[in-house]
Scaffold this motif. Structure first.
Motif, short mmCIF file in Angstrom:
data_model
loop_
_atom_site.label_atom_id
_atom_site.label_comp_id
_atom_site.label_asym_id
_atom_site.label_seq_id
_atom_site.Cartn_x
_atom_site.Cartn_y
_atom_site.Cartn_z
N SER A 44 32.57 34.31 40.12
CA SER A 44 32.28 35.64 40.82
C SER A 44 31.17 36.27 39.76
CB SER A 44 33.18 36.34 41.07
OG SER A 44 32.94 37.53 41.42
N TRP A 45 31.71 36.19 38.46
CA TRP A 45 30.89 36.98 37.50
C TRP A 45 29.42 36.19 37.33
CZ3 TRP A 45 28.08 36.16 33.18
CH2 TRP A 45 27.89 37.22 32.08
N MET A 46 29.34 35.07 37.62
CA MET A 46 27.95 34.39 37.60
C MET A 46 27.09 34.67 38.66
SD MET A 46 27.47 32.92 34.29
CE MET A 46 26.32 31.89 34.60
N THR A 47 27.75 34.88 39.59
CA THR A 47 26.98 35.06 40.89
C THR A 47 26.28 36.44 40.61
OG1 THR A 47 28.42 33.77 42.15
CG2 THR A 47 27.26 35.12 43.42
N VAL A 48 27.08 37.45 40.29
CA VAL A 48 26.65 38.65 40.35
C VAL A 48 25.55 38.78 39.40
CG1 VAL A 48 27.11 41.22 40.02
CG2 VAL A 48 28.85 39.75 41.21
N PHE A 49 25.81 38.44 38.11
CA PHE A 49 24.94 38.44 36.88
C PHE A 49 23.54 37.89 37.06
CE2 PHE A 49 22.96 36.32 33.12
CZ PHE A 49 22.90 37.35 32.17
N VAL A 50 23.53 36.54 37.97
CA VAL A 50 22.43 36.09 37.96
C VAL A 50 21.45 36.59 39.45
CG1 VAL A 50 21.34 33.90 39.00
CG2 VAL A 50 23.33 33.61 37.50
N GLY A 216 23.00 45.43 31.18
CA GLY A 216 23.31 45.93 32.36
C GLY A 216 23.86 45.19 33.48
N ALA A 217 23.28 43.87 33.70
CA ALA A 217 23.73 42.83 34.61
C ALA A 217 25.11 42.49 34.30
CB ALA A 217 22.66 41.66 34.57
N MET A 218 25.41 42.19 33.17
CA MET A 218 26.75 41.91 32.33
C MET A 218 27.67 42.81 32.60
SD MET A 218 25.72 39.96 28.71
CE MET A 218 27.32 40.04 28.32
N ALA A 219 27.24 44.16 32.68
CA ALA A 219 28.30 44.98 33.02
C ALA A 219 28.67 45.39 34.31
CB ALA A 219 27.85 46.42 32.26
N ALA A 220 27.35 45.22 35.10
CA ALA A 220 27.66 45.29 36.63
C ALA A 220 28.76 44.01 37.17
CB ALA A 220 26.52 45.13 37.30
N ALA A 221 28.25 42.80 36.35
CA ALA A 221 29.23 41.62 37.02
C ALA A 221 30.46 41.88 36.63
CB ALA A 221 28.46 40.01 36.30
N THR A 222 30.71 42.28 35.42
CA THR A 222 32.21 42.54 34.87
C THR A 222 32.96 43.53 35.80
OG1 THR A 222 31.47 42.04 32.55
CG2 THR A 222 33.52 43.42 32.79
N LEU A 223 32.40 44.64 36.07
CA LEU A 223 32.98 45.63 36.90
C LEU A 223 33.22 45.02 38.28
CD1 LEU A 223 30.83 48.90 36.30
CD2 LEU A 223 33.04 48.67 35.70
N LYS A 224 32.48 44.19 38.78
CA LYS A 224 32.87 43.49 40.01
C LYS A 224 33.88 42.33 40.01
CE LYS A 224 30.56 43.56 43.47
NZ LYS A 224 30.53 44.33 44.96
N ALA A 225 33.80 41.47 38.73
CA ALA A 225 34.63 40.42 38.82
C ALA A 225 35.89 40.57 38.11
CB ALA A 225 33.73 39.42 38.18
N VAL A 226 36.06 41.49 37.05
CA VAL A 226 37.14 41.59 36.13
C VAL A 226 37.95 42.91 36.40
CG1 VAL A 226 37.63 41.58 33.65
CG2 VAL A 226 35.87 40.31 34.45
N VAL A 227 37.22 44.10 36.63
CA VAL A 227 37.93 45.19 36.70
C VAL A 227 38.89 45.21 37.98
CG1 VAL A 227 37.76 47.61 36.85
CG2 VAL A 227 36.36 46.46 35.31
#
Length: 325
Positions: A44-50, A216-227
């Motif tokens: 999920s993290w990689m999908t949002v980041f890419v 920014g992309a890493m932070a957005a992906a983390t918010l979506k996948a980890v938080v």
């Protein structure tokens, strides 16, 4: 007879040896790495980041090329001739110039410094500094692409950002003091050929903006996948907390304005008004901008101007969101 003393000092790892050791380490750890990357949360993290990187990169590159061309090939004397002599009228004209002459945050600060250095009233130069990275055609086009189902976000971003830029220009005209604004030094590329200055500006902005886009992309992906989803729902469910949270996040992430719309679009848990605050505050107040403003105009200026711009940006975003969103 004892061994000769070592006069060369401690050995240092050279680049080929370091790369070889890193490759060996990756080969030995490929099993755990593969298992970690195959976990659902990492997928999920990689999908949002890419997705964020791929969508934003073309706009970022185009914006960097245009901003470098304007900073190098458009003489600051052009602005001095084009702006009205009366500061109260020069502020909105300079603000609207940001819609015609695109430039990212990294380019707007030195351009504004050059304007002040060549005699343009500081109120108008500051209005251009805030509006150019926020309402230029590249940014608005990127916003339309990022929010295909919410076209009103483009108008809301344009209106709110222009209002903040003009309001801060008029505010500086009324309460600003000459001693708060240190005269800027010569531009970094003064004295170079046009071609060298252009490519130097492009290299600088690509490295700068590209790095912040990745963060920014890493932070957005983390918010979506980890938080945890319930945490985001709690923050997004409170109108005041959601607006302030995304405004502060925009300051901390310091994403280039050509790419921030895609990060905002990925934060779908939050209301459109909260995401509007992210889009309005980010191009005007973030960590890299604060450092650049302090270096160009002085720390005293940045310590006064940045907090006032943040408060104005949040307030105008809420009011604009209530009317247009």
């Amino acid at each position: 007879m004892g061994p000769a003393p070592d006069t060369e000092g401690p050995r240092r790892l050279n680049s080929p040896l370091t790369l070889t050791l890193l490759l060996i380490l990756l080969v030995l750890a490929q099993g755990p790495i593969r298992r970690a990357l195959s976990a659902p949360v990492m997928q999920s993290w990689m999908t949002v980041f890419v997705a964020v990187i791929v969508q934003a990169l073309p706009f970022l590159v185009l914006g960097v090329l245009l901003s470098a061309a304007i900073a190098v090939f458009v003489p600051p004397s052009f602005f001095a001739r084009a702006l009205p002599k009366r500061p109260a009228l020069a502020v909105p004209v300079a603000g609207m110039a940001g819609a015609v002459l695109p430039g990212c945050e990294c380019a707007s600060v030195p351009v504004a410094g050059a304007l002040v250095r060549r005699g343009v009233t500081p109120a108008a130069a500051l209005a251009f500094l805030l509006s150019a990275p926020a309402i230029n055609p590249i940014v608005l086009t990127a916003t339309a692409v990022a929010f295909p189902n919410d076209p009103e976000m483009v108008l809301a971003r344009f209106v709110a950002s222009l209002l903040v830029a003009c309001a801060m220009g008029w505010l500086w005209q009324r309460v600003g003091r000459a001693e708060w604004l240190r005269p800027p030094a010569r531009a970094a590329y003064d004295g170079q050929s046009k071609g060298a200055a252009f490519w130097g500006s492009v290299r600088h902005d690509v490295m700068h903006a590209g790095g912040f886009l990745v963060v920014g992309a890493m932070a957005a992906a983390t918010l979506k996948a980890v938080v945890p989803e319930e945490w985001l729902r709690m923050a997004a469910g409170n109108p005041v907390v959601s607006v302030l949270a995304l405004a502060v996040l925009a300051v901390l992430l310091s994403i280039c304005s050509e790419a921030d719309a895609f990060v905002a679009a990925s934060l779908s848990q939050f209301s459109l008004t909260a995401r509007l605050a992210f889009l309005v505050v980010g191009p005007m107040v973030d960590l890299k901008l604060f450092a650049m403003q302090a270096g160009t105009f002085g720390r005293g200026f940045a310590l006064r101007f940045a907090p006032a711009t943040f408060a104005m940006g949040v307030t105008v975003s809420v009011l604009t969101g209530a009317v247009l969103l």
